[in-house]
Structure formats: C-alpha cells, structure tokens
Enzyme design. Structure first.
Site, short mmCIF file in Angstrom:
data_model
loop_
_atom_site.label_atom_id
_atom_site.label_comp_id
_atom_site.label_asym_id
_atom_site.label_seq_id
_atom_site.Cartn_x
_atom_site.Cartn_y
_atom_site.Cartn_z
N GLU A 184 41.66 43.56 33.49
CA GLU A 184 41.27 42.25 32.97
C GLU A 184 41.35 42.21 31.44
O GLU A 184 41.61 41.16 30.85
CB GLU A 184 39.85 41.91 33.46
CG GLU A 184 39.46 40.45 33.36
CD GLU A 184 40.27 39.50 34.25
OE1 GLU A 184 41.09 39.97 35.07
OE2 GLU A 184 40.09 38.28 34.10
N HIS A 188 48.34 40.68 33.08
CA HIS A 188 48.18 41.63 34.18
C HIS A 188 49.55 42.25 34.51
O HIS A 188 49.67 43.45 34.75
CB HIS A 188 47.66 40.92 35.44
CG HIS A 188 46.19 40.62 35.43
ND1 HIS A 188 45.23 41.59 35.25
CD2 HIS A 188 45.51 39.46 35.61
CE1 HIS A 188 44.03 41.03 35.32
NE2 HIS A 188 44.17 39.74 35.52
N HIS A 221 47.64 34.62 31.24
CA HIS A 221 46.67 35.55 31.82
C HIS A 221 47.35 36.46 32.85
O HIS A 221 47.28 37.69 32.76
CB HIS A 221 45.53 34.76 32.47
CG HIS A 221 44.47 35.60 33.12
ND1 HIS A 221 43.28 35.89 32.50
CD2 HIS A 221 44.44 36.24 34.31
CE1 HIS A 221 42.55 36.66 33.29
NE2 HIS A 221 43.24 36.90 34.41
N GLU A 222 48.03 35.84 33.81
CA GLU A 222 48.68 36.65 34.86
C GLU A 222 49.80 37.50 34.27
O GLU A 222 50.02 38.63 34.72
CB GLU A 222 49.18 35.75 35.99
CG GLU A 222 48.09 34.92 36.69
CD GLU A 222 46.89 35.72 37.19
OE1 GLU A 222 47.03 36.92 37.50
OE2 GLU A 222 45.78 35.14 37.25
ZN ZN Z 1 42.56 38.35 35.79
#
Ligand code: ZN
Length: 447
Positions: free
Chosen positions: A241, A215, A211-212
């Site tokens: 996101e 980003h 997830h990170e």
């Molecule tokens: Zn996030």
C-alpha cells in the site's frame, strides 16, 4: 503448503546451518518459508473449512444488510466470524496475551499490535487537531469543477498515459474496467490493473489508476529470478500500500505533478477545465472534508477512518466489545474523530466488506502504508535531490528506479519494519506523514 515433507526439509535446512549468516538470502528464505509453513499447519483443517464456509455466507448476509442498512441481519454472522477468528488466533499462537497479534501477522508479518498503536496514537491525535483547523479555515475549494463532463475515452487515454509516464510497463501489463479497482499479478510479465470510469467524476478513475499502477510497479519490480519463492514476493500489505499511496498521493496530488499534467488535462478535457485556473484545480483535487465513507475519504481524513476500525476490531477480538454493541460504539467514536454522526449503519459500521470476509487485522495496513510511504519518500528526496523539479519536467524514472532498487527487488528479504529502518535509517514514526500533511495543507488552507 502443509505437507509434512516440507516441514522435514525446513527442519533439516535449519539444522544444517543454511541460515548461519542472518543477513544471507538463504536465511531470509528459510525464515519466511518457516513463517508460512507454521501458520498453515497450525490451523486445523476443520477450522479452515468452517472459516471458509462461514465467511462465504457472511459476505452474502452483509451485502443484504448493507442494502437495507439493517445491522441486525448481519449481527449473527459477525458474532460467528469474530468467534472463528479468535479460534484462529488461539491456533496460531501469540506472545504477550494479545490475540490480535496473530491476526495482524497474516497481513503484516512480524508486526505487533503494541508497535502499531505506538505510532497510530500520536498520528490520530495530531490528525484530529489538523482536521479541525482545516474545518475552521475559510478556504473552500470548488469541487464542482471535478464533476463536470469528462468524456470516458479521454479519461482512459489520459489515465493510461499518466500510468505509463510514472513507470508502469504496458508491455507487461494492462488496464481494464471492473466494478472494484484492483491490481493483480499473474506472475512475471503479466500484471493486470482495473479501474472504473464515471463521466461526471474525474478523480475517481484518475487517482484510482495511479494507485493501482503504484501496486503494479511494485509487482513488476519484484525479482523474477526468485519467482515462486518468498524472495520474489511482496513483503507485506502495508508495504504494498505504501507504493500505491506514494504514486497516488505524494506524487499524483502534488503541485509539481500537475505542473507537468495540467496543460495536457486542459487539452483533454477542454469543456470541463478550459477556463479553470491551475490553483483552482490543484485545490479541488486536494479538498479535505470529513465524510462517512472510508473509500471516498481524502488524504488527511482517510487515516482517521483506519484508526477507528483498528481500535474497534481489536476490542472485538479481545472480547472487550460485543458485536451487538458495535453500531453504537462506532457512531460514538466516529463523532469524536470527525465531529459527525453517521445517519445509518450502511454509512457506518456496515460500509466495508472486510469483517464479513473474515479480514480482521487488515485495516491497519492501509494507514501503515501511508506512513511507510512518507518515510520512504523522505529518504528518496535525500537520495535523489529535488523531486519536485523532476516531476514538473515529467521525470519519474529516478524515483521509480530508486523504489525498484531499495524496495521492490528485495521481495520478502526484509520485514516491513526492517525495510523502513534500512531505507530511511530510522524506525517507523508518524512524523514524516504528519509533516507532509501539515506542510501541504497548511499552505492550501492558509492555516
Ligand atoms: Zn491499494
């Protein structure tokens, strides 16, 4: 940011026709600089100071109230925050009588509450139906396999390797440990990710890292020539996101991804996974079950947590819901969507930091992110062919480069809604996300 000189320059540039061609970089630059300047200068200094003071104290009160699950301790602060955010909306201004628009705009520039509702309402209705069908299925993944022993060093190595393979550059970034996972860009060439490892919970750190890293890949893909201007910055929280959710869920929880990674996972965690069949593992990391805590929710029920917050915070700002009535209304709404009642407020309306920090209008960006991600992913499939075959071979570069080209390098050149339309050829809709979820979970739960 609020200097009158800046305002004069903006007015002069607008008058000179620097933005005559609305599709030019100059026009986008002026539009976004004007947006930021207006938001910053419309807020009186005294209000900015008061919001800053109150939200600092309010967060401390929230920490204490959550510990003991005592909403009454937090209530006076919530009342203050809501009232200040209403003043903020009045100061910024809004059309059409919807003060929430002015708050939403801070995180999702240009988005309107009515447009968000128009896609959230059908999403919510169809999700409630899908979740209840999944609940009725006799298939129950064995999630205990995910809480066996996963040595932390092996988890770190495995997570870093996956983040590198999907395209996060460790020459221009790094992964560290923190209590709360985040991604922070310090400028071109320096992007920091954090995660936290739990020896007895594999998915937390692994999917958290993907997830990170998603980003981070967005941050690393911004145009560095434009650093410091709106064109070198991310366009909205929802779009940010969408990038993290795409790598975490659409890629990282896919069958094809694990066709590549399950062998290495069995080697890295032989004690935990040595005897576990592929399908057992794949079902476990895709387990769906209604639960109280948003940040622990699965790919399907997560969005319902957002629908609930979006409705309630709008009602708070509009004055249709009094802060004192929040716990009751939270629990009633929760029961309608999840068929569960929170046992206490710590697991209900006190669980998130956002409202105590004055972040009202922020929550919808999480679900928008999931919707944008699915719509982008559909367009990527059309452009790139069989993505599953590519993932199974460990080829993530085509998708990563497509995202660089179509999304990252534009910075704030396009607002989120325009970017979606430009990339996918259609307005944002709940359908790509729903058809992804139905396709995947009807198969998994044999519906
Ligand atoms: Zn996030």
């Amino acid at each position: 940011a609020t200097s009158p000189r800046r305002g004069q320059l903006l007015t002069a540039l607008e008058g000179e026709g620097a933005a005559a061609d609305p599709s030019s970089d100059e026009a986008a630059l002026l539009r976004e600089a004007r947006h930021d300047y207006d938001r910053a200068t419309r807020l009186p200094r005294s209000l900015v100071e008061e919001i800053s003071r109150v939200t600092t104290l309010s967060q401390q009160a929230w920490v204490e109230a959550r510990k003991t699950s005592r909403f009454s301790q937090f209530l006076p602060w919530l009342e203050k925050v809501v009232s200040l955010k209403r003043q903020e909306a009045e100061a910024i201004g809004y059309d059409g009588g919807v003060p929430y628009d002015a708050l939403l705009d801070a995180y999702e520039p240009g988005a309107k509450t009515a447009d968000v509702s128009a896609v959230f309402t059908p999403l919510r209705n169809e999700l409630v139906e899908l979740v209840s069908r999944i609940q009725g299925s006799s298939v129950r993944p064995d999630i205990d396999i995910l809480t066996r022993r996963y040595p932390v060093d092996a988890q770190r190595e495995f997570s870093i390797d996956a983040a590198r393979q999907i395209g996060f550059s460790f020459d221009e970034g790094r992964l560290d440990i923190a209590a709360h996972p985040f991604c922070s860009g310090f400028g071109p060439g320096d992007c920091r990710l954090t995660t936290r490892f739990d020896e007895h919970h594999f998915p937390g750190a692994f999917f958290g890292t993907l997830h990170e890293a998603g980003h981070g890949i967005y941050e690393q893909g911004l145009d560095r020539e434009q650093y410091g201007t709106p064109l070198g910055d991310s366009t909205s929280l929802g779009i940010h996101e969408s990038q993290s959710r795409m790598w975490e869920n659409l890629v990282g929880r896919s069958r094809a991804f694990w066709q590549r990674f399950y062998g290495p996972a069995q080697q890295a965690f032989s004690e935990a996974l040595g005897e576990v069949e592929f399908d057992e593992f794949y079902s476990a990391v895709n387990d769906v079950r209604p639960s109280f805590i948003r940040v622990e929710a699965d790919e399907v029920t997560y969005n319902l947590h957002i629908m609930l917050r979006f409705e309630l915070e709008q009602a708070l700002v509009a004055g249709d819901l009094q802060p004192a009535d929040l716990p009751g209304v939270w629990n009633e709404t929760f029961a309608r969507y999840f068929d569960l009642t929170p046992p206490d407020d710590a697991q209900g309306c006190l669980q998130d930091i956002h409202w105590s920090a004055g972040l009202i209008g922020y929550f919808p960006t999480y679900a928008l992110g999931n919707m944008y991600a699915s719509q982008f992913f559909g367009a990527a499939r059309i452009a790139l062919g069989d993505l599953d075959a590519q993932f199974a071979e460990g080829e993530f570069q085509p998708l990563k480069q497509w995202l660089n080209e179509n999304i990252h390098r534009h910075g704030r050149r396009y607002r989120a809604a325009d970017l979606v339309k430009r990339v996918s050829g259609a307005d944002l809709s709940h359908q790509p996300l729903m058809s992804h979820l139905r396709g995947k979970f009807e198969e998994l739960y044999r519906l």
